[in-house]
Design a protein around this motif. Structure first.
Motif, mmCIF file in Angstrom:
data_model
loop_
_atom_site.group_PDB
_atom_site.id
_atom_site.type_symbol
_atom_site.label_atom_id
_atom_site.label_comp_id
_atom_site.label_asym_id
_atom_site.label_seq_id
_atom_site.Cartn_x
_atom_site.Cartn_y
_atom_site.Cartn_z
ATOM 1 N N GLU A 117 -8.016 7.926 -9.687
ATOM 2 C CA GLU A 117 -7.040 7.321 -9.175
ATOM 3 C C GLU A 117 -6.893 5.832 -9.315
ATOM 4 O O GLU A 117 -5.917 5.290 -9.878
ATOM 5 N N ALA A 163 -4.259 3.291 -12.037
ATOM 6 C CA ALA A 163 -3.715 2.214 -11.554
ATOM 7 C C ALA A 163 -4.065 0.970 -12.568
ATOM 8 O O ALA A 163 -3.269 -0.022 -12.512
ATOM 9 N N GLN A 187 -5.682 6.821 -2.126
ATOM 10 C CA GLN A 187 -5.637 5.232 -1.796
ATOM 11 C C GLN A 187 -4.119 4.885 -2.060
ATOM 12 O O GLN A 187 -3.562 3.972 -1.452
ATOM 13 N N GLY A 188 -3.485 5.504 -3.194
ATOM 14 C CA GLY A 188 -2.022 5.086 -3.365
ATOM 15 C C GLY A 188 -1.064 5.950 -2.746
ATOM 16 O O GLY A 188 -1.156 7.251 -2.692
ATOM 17 N N LYS A 189 -0.280 5.267 -1.891
ATOM 18 C CA LYS A 189 0.582 6.001 -1.077
ATOM 19 C C LYS A 189 1.341 7.009 -1.668
ATOM 20 O O LYS A 189 2.142 7.759 -1.117
#
Ligand code: NDP
Length: 327
Positions: free
Chosen positions: A19, A23, A45-47
């Motif tokens: 993830e 990014a 971690q990434g909403k």
């Protein structure tokens, strides 16, 4: 052009690393995380990355270009990689070296049948170290190859010490022995025993009332894991273990030394110093996912390894740009 849509299968250390790597690669997008656990319990971690149940993946064939499999090599990948390769293009990090030929055969049969492209055993070892072993051998046929690992945390050896009676927690670091590395770098092609190449250092938290000497001797004498090495065991508190030993650093070197004519020595060295083993492994998997996507579009189906992929396919840049800038 549309970003490459990546499905992350399994969300442990490596899954979180993938993830993070996506990014930093603008030509890629995390399309979803697929887990065998309850998706509501995972905190990505990434909403904006949706989390799905594994069994929802089958219906997502048109939402995902390449799967990155982040399960364990022991129990998850032997089952998941062949099963998913029948329907999806994928990359895995299968690292049980002795079982790679069998894993390749199973994944190849599935990928040939489904006309998908599946790349196995990417990462750093196997992966980048394998490529460098191959290059060393091909360029210097009269020579010897040496692989050193560390300093790094070994998951398998850490698990082994945690199973010793009286141990409440612990970690193990593999450390290359400097004298051996220097001898190899000098080009003399030394014959080195297991004990001469690496040593092992353990940090152990004892259970209340456990006998320190009994634990130490059970660790240093453990067959396969420790008996062929010089091992030091340090006893520490649970607080110190949590404070000083929760990162996952690793690294190592591949060194090839050889002769191109009598008395003419050549040495090639590739080295890695990693703050985070899973984040670096994930960075490699993501670059190979890009290559898999391109190979698939070019009609190259079946199972591949890092040996089968042209380096330019790993880069987001065009072949012309790479020739102008990096050649
Ligand atoms: P983890 O144990 O962190 O994760 C493995 C799987 O276990 C996950 O995909 C996840 O699947 C499940 N899982 C994770 N956390 C939990 C939890 N708290 N409770 C229950 N299940 C959990 O392993 P790593 O990510 O550290 O490593 C994965 C593999 O990567 C290793 O087995 C190794 O083979 C490989 N590797 C390869 C390298 C190379 O250079 N080629 C280098 C480093 C690692 P789910 O979400 O479906 O539950």
């Amino acid at each position: 052009t549309q970003p490459i849509r990546i499905g992350i299968v399994g969300y442990g250390n490596l899954g979180r690393g993938v993830e993070a790597a996506i990014a930093r690669n603008p030509d890629m997008r995390a399309a979803g995380i697929y887990t065998r656990r309850d998706p509501d319990q995972l905190k990505p971690q990434g909403k904006d990355v949706p989390v799905y149940r594994m069994d929802e993946l089958a219906a997502h064939g048109d939402q995902v270009d390449v799967l990155i499999l982040c399960g364990g090599s022991k129990d998850d990948l032997p089952e998941q990689s062949p099963q998913l390769a029948a329907r999806f293009c994928l990359v895995d990090s299968f690292d049980t070296h002795a079982r790679i030929p069998g894993h390749f055969a199973a994944v190849d049969a599935a990928a040939q049948g489904g006309k998908t492209t599946a790349l196995i055993s990417a990462g750093w070892d196997p992966g980048m170290f394998s490529l460098n072993r191959l290059m060393g051998e091909a360029l210097l046929p009269d020579g010897a190859t040496y692989t050193f690992w560390g300093k790094g945390l070994s998951q398998g050896h850490s698990d082994a010490i945690r199973r010793v009676p009286g141990v409440a927690g612990g970690v193990q670091y593999t450390i290359p022995i400097d004298a051996a590395v220097e001898q190899v770098r000098s080009g003399t092609r030394p014959q080195l025993t297991t004990r001469e190449k690496h040593r092992r250092e353990c940090f152990v938290v004892l259970k209340d009332g456990a006998d320190q000497e009994a634990v130490r001797s059970a660790i240093v004498g453990m067959p396969h894991y420790f008996d062929e090495y010089d091992t030091t065991v340090n006893f520490i508190s649970a607080q110190e273990l949590a404070r000083e030993h929760s990162a996952m650093p690793h690294g190592g070197f591949v060194i090839r030394s050889g002769n191109t004519s009598d008395g003419v020595q050549q040495v090639i060295e590739y080295g890695l110093k990693l703050d985070s083993n899973p984040e670096f492994t994930a960075a490699v998997l993501v670059a190979y996912a890009r290559a898999v996507h391109r190979l698939h579009r070019a009609g190259q189906h079946g199972c591949k390894t890092v040996f089968d992929v042209a380096p330019g396919l790993l880069s987001p840049r065009s072949a012309a740009e790479l020739r102008a800038d990096l050649l």
